[in-house]
Design an enzyme around this catalytic site. Structure first.
Site, PDB file in Angstrom:
ATOM      1  N   CYS A 204       2.013   2.098  12.966  1.00  0.00           N
ATOM      2  CA  CYS A 204       3.232   2.733  12.473  1.00  0.00           C
ATOM      3  C   CYS A 204       3.728   3.811  13.414  1.00  0.00           C
ATOM      4  O   CYS A 204       4.907   4.092  13.479  1.00  0.00           O
ATOM      5  CB  CYS A 204       2.981   3.350  11.110  1.00  0.00           C
ATOM      6  SG  CYS A 204       1.927   2.341  10.093  1.00  0.00           S
TER       7      CYS A 204
ATOM      8  N   GLN B 194      -7.704   0.388   3.777  1.00  0.00           N
ATOM      9  CA  GLN B 194      -8.658  -0.154   4.757  1.00  0.00           C
ATOM     10  C   GLN B 194     -10.026  -0.399   4.135  1.00  0.00           C
ATOM     11  O   GLN B 194     -10.640  -1.436   4.371  1.00  0.00           O
ATOM     12  CB  GLN B 194      -8.796   0.808   5.945  1.00  0.00           C
ATOM     13  CG  GLN B 194      -7.544   0.915   6.801  1.00  0.00           C
ATOM     14  CD  GLN B 194      -7.096  -0.416   7.380  1.00  0.00           C
ATOM     15  OE1 GLN B 194      -7.902  -1.318   7.611  1.00  0.00           O
ATOM     16  NE2 GLN B 194      -5.805  -0.547   7.604  1.00  0.00           N
TER      17      GLN B 194
ATOM     18  N   THR C 275      10.924  -8.069 -11.179  1.00  0.00           N
ATOM     19  CA  THR C 275      10.317  -9.381 -11.402  1.00  0.00           C
ATOM     20  C   THR C 275       9.127  -9.545 -10.465  1.00  0.00           C
ATOM     21  O   THR C 275       9.219  -9.256  -9.270  1.00  0.00           O
ATOM     22  CB  THR C 275      11.355 -10.493 -11.152  1.00  0.00           C
ATOM     23  OG1 THR C 275      12.458 -10.239 -12.024  1.00  0.00           O
ATOM     24  CG2 THR C 275      10.776 -11.866 -11.425  1.00  0.00           C
TER      25      THR C 275
ATOM     26  N   HIS D 192      -1.989  -7.358   2.883  1.00  0.00           N
ATOM     27  CA  HIS D 192      -2.014  -7.870   4.258  1.00  0.00           C
ATOM     28  C   HIS D 192      -3.126  -7.296   5.122  1.00  0.00           C
ATOM     29  O   HIS D 192      -3.307  -7.714   6.267  1.00  0.00           O
ATOM     30  CB  HIS D 192      -0.647  -7.707   4.932  1.00  0.00           C
ATOM     31  CG  HIS D 192      -0.286  -6.323   5.363  1.00  0.00           C
ATOM     32  ND1 HIS D 192      -0.361  -5.930   6.681  1.00  0.00           N
ATOM     33  CD2 HIS D 192       0.164  -5.254   4.676  1.00  0.00           C
ATOM     34  CE1 HIS D 192       0.042  -4.669   6.779  1.00  0.00           C
ATOM     35  NE2 HIS D 192       0.367  -4.230   5.572  1.00  0.00           N
TER      36      HIS D 192
ATOM     37  N   GLY E 239       0.832  -1.196   0.000  1.00  0.00           N
ATOM     38  CA  GLY E 239       0.000   0.000   0.000  1.00  0.00           C
ATOM     39  C   GLY E 239       0.867   1.247   0.000  1.00  0.00           C
ATOM     40  O   GLY E 239       0.573   2.237  -0.683  1.00  0.00           O
TER      41      GLY E 239
ATOM     42  N   SER F 124      -3.776  -2.897  -0.376  1.00  0.00           N
ATOM     43  CA  SER F 124      -2.670  -3.668   0.191  1.00  0.00           C
ATOM     44  C   SER F 124      -3.148  -5.059   0.584  1.00  0.00           C
ATOM     45  O   SER F 124      -4.229  -5.211   1.155  1.00  0.00           O
ATOM     46  CB  SER F 124      -2.132  -2.949   1.429  1.00  0.00           C
ATOM     47  OG  SER F 124      -1.221  -3.778   2.119  1.00  0.00           O
TER      48      SER F 124
HETATM   49  C1  LIG Z   1      -1.610  -0.206   6.222  1.00  0.00           C
HETATM   50  C2  LIG Z   1      -1.948   1.018   5.478  1.00  0.00           C
HETATM   51  C3  LIG Z   1      -1.092   1.519   4.482  1.00  0.00           C
HETATM   52  C4  LIG Z   1       0.236   0.888   4.171  1.00  0.00           C
HETATM   53  O1  LIG Z   1       0.120  -0.356   3.538  1.00  0.00           O
HETATM   54  P1  LIG Z   1       1.394  -1.342   3.547  1.00  0.00           P
HETATM   55  O2  LIG Z   1       1.002  -2.436   2.610  1.00  0.00           O
HETATM   56  O3  LIG Z   1       1.559  -1.799   4.969  1.00  0.00           O
HETATM   57  O4  LIG Z   1       2.550  -0.566   3.050  1.00  0.00           O
HETATM   58  C5  LIG Z   1      -1.482   2.649   3.800  1.00  0.00           C
HETATM   59  N1  LIG Z   1      -2.641   3.270   4.066  1.00  0.00           N
HETATM   60  C6  LIG Z   1      -3.492   2.825   5.005  1.00  0.00           C
HETATM   61  C7  LIG Z   1      -4.782   3.541   5.239  1.00  0.00           C
HETATM   62  C8  LIG Z   1      -3.174   1.690   5.750  1.00  0.00           C
HETATM   63  O5  LIG Z   1      -4.008   1.263   6.700  1.00  0.00           O
END
Ligand SMILES: *Cc1c(COP(=O)(O)O)cnc(C)c1O
Length: 397
Positions: free
Chosen positions: A330, A183, A241, A205, A73, A203
């Site tokens: 974070c 989100q 890649t 995860h 993300g 993203s």
């Molecule tokens: C977690 C998150 C990100 C970052 O995504 P990553 O894949 O962990 O780099 C960006 N924006 C929001 C709103 C998030 O919750």
């Protein structure tokens, strides 16, 4: 006691689901060919990537050619902002509009664009529930504006933004519109065409796919500078890649998510509301942060407890087996209060006494009941020892 695992931090990350894991497994060692190679063995890798691109595109009513896989993300956010501003600079477009409550992947990128490249950035305020006013977006747009980037839903307080309205204004003013939907994409039905979204970050995860895989939707015809330079992967727009297994996982996760989203969110939002009303009923002077009902992410609970430190409560909760957060994962290493809560107008002492619980597939109704049993005890015990709480009671007497 430590045996208990009540995971209430699905906004920080989610586990890879068993179905996703199963879909990914062959792509580590059985089907490992470089998708760019010419021999027929590699065609299987190429086909798997194109299937995943279709799965992601279908989830948002986009075309497969509009989906570009990235590493996260964060990378998608960096690419959208830097790539757009760099591309439009020669046309005299040097202005970016965003909000004060964005994820740091947006805020720190905007700061960089200002500091290193001299671009102008407008940070729009939000109301006390965390909403951007679309009229503020309209008023902030000038003839130098290149891009508006407003997150779809906030990761700390769960407020869902009036994205459709903002999209309409950007389209009318002929300004590009990006949204960080990291989100929102895990919890809401999103149609990028209907909402006039030009670029959108997601993203893996946060939606039961692995860490280290993401995507950027880029509407057909939109140009932006590349962020990763190198080989010709992703139609020569994102070098390196491909993360084959990760891409397969993201595609599978998206498809599964769509099939169960409505049921999951009905269940989870009713537990969310049960927790919120339980907290407000059982804990004196508890305050809910963010919006209510359909303007709040189905899985998000964020509350402030005057007189106590969120960090201390987190440790107490952890001791009772509950994993929660004080805001965004974070920023939890820093002791600064959350920029999001401050933007909502919370005083420092309220922002410091805040906790976020985010529900998801690991949540059960027993977890909900357990939280409502444990949290009031913990807050009451910490308040008994707190001079801040004593002061508060005196000033309220
Ligand atoms: C977690 C998150 C990100 C970052 O995504 P990553 O894949 O962990 O780099 C960006 N924006 C929001 C709103 C998030 O919750």
């Amino acid at each position: 006691m430590q045996e208990k695992f009540v995971y209430m931090d699905h906004t920080a990350t989610t586990p890879v689901s068993p179905e996703v894991m199963k879909a990914m497994m062959p792509y580590f060692s059985e089907v490992f060919g470089n998708p760019s190679s010419v021999y027929s063995y590699s065609k299987k890798s190429r086909a798997a990537i194109e299937k995943a691109r279709m799965q992601v595109a279908n989830a948002f009513n986009a075309a497969p050619a509009e989906i570009f896989f990235t590493s996260s993300g964060t990378e998608s956010d960096n690419w959208a902002l830097k790539g757009t501003l760099e591309n439009l600079k020669s046309k005299g477009k040097t202005h970016l509009i965003t909000s004060k409550i964005e994820h740091h992947a947006i805020l720190h990128t905007a700061e960089y664009l200002h500091k290193i490249h001299g671009f102008d950035v407008t940070y729009l305020p939000v109301d006390s529930e965390g909403r951007v006013n679309p009229e503020d977006v309209r008023n902030a747009i000038n003839d130098k504006t290149a891009l508006v980037s407003i997150m779809f839903a906030n990761n700390e307080v769960g407020t869902i933004q009036p994205i459709k309205k903002i999209g309409e204004i950007c389209r009318e003013k002929k300004v590009l519109f990006h949204t960080d939907a990291v989100q929102a994409a895990a919890q809401l039905n999103i149609d990028v065409k209907d909402l006039n979204i030009d670029m959108m970050s997601i993203s893996g995860h946060k939606m039961y796919a692995p860490k280290g895989i993401g995507a950027l939707y880029i509407r057909k015809g939109i140009r932006l500078e590349n962020f990763m330079h190198g080989g010709g992967q992703e139609s020569a727009r994102r070098a390196s890649t491909e993360n084959l297994a990760g891409i397969v996982g993201l595609g599978e996760a998206m498809e599964i998510l769509k099939t169960r989203l409505d049921d999951d969110m009905r269940r989870i939002s009713s537990w969310r509301d049960e927790i919120i009303s339980g907290i407000l009923a059982k804990i004196p002077y508890a305050k809910l942060n963010g919006a209510t009902g359909s303007e709040r992410l189905p899985n998000n609970i964020n509350c402030s407890f005057i007189g106590v430190e969120g960090e201390t409560l987190l440790l107490d909760l952890d001791y009772r087996g509950i994993s929660a957060s004080t805001g965004s994962a974070c920023s939890s290493a820093s002791l600064d209060p959350s920029h999001v809560l401050l933007a909502l107008g919370l005083k420092h002492e309220m922002a410091h006494g805040s906790l976020r619980f985010t529900l998801g597939r690991l949540t059960t109704h027993d977890h909900v009941k357990y939280l409502l049993e444990v949290l009031p005890e913990i807050v009451a015990r910490r308040r008994e020892m707190s001079p801040l709480w004593e002061d508060f009671l005196k000033s309220n007497a």
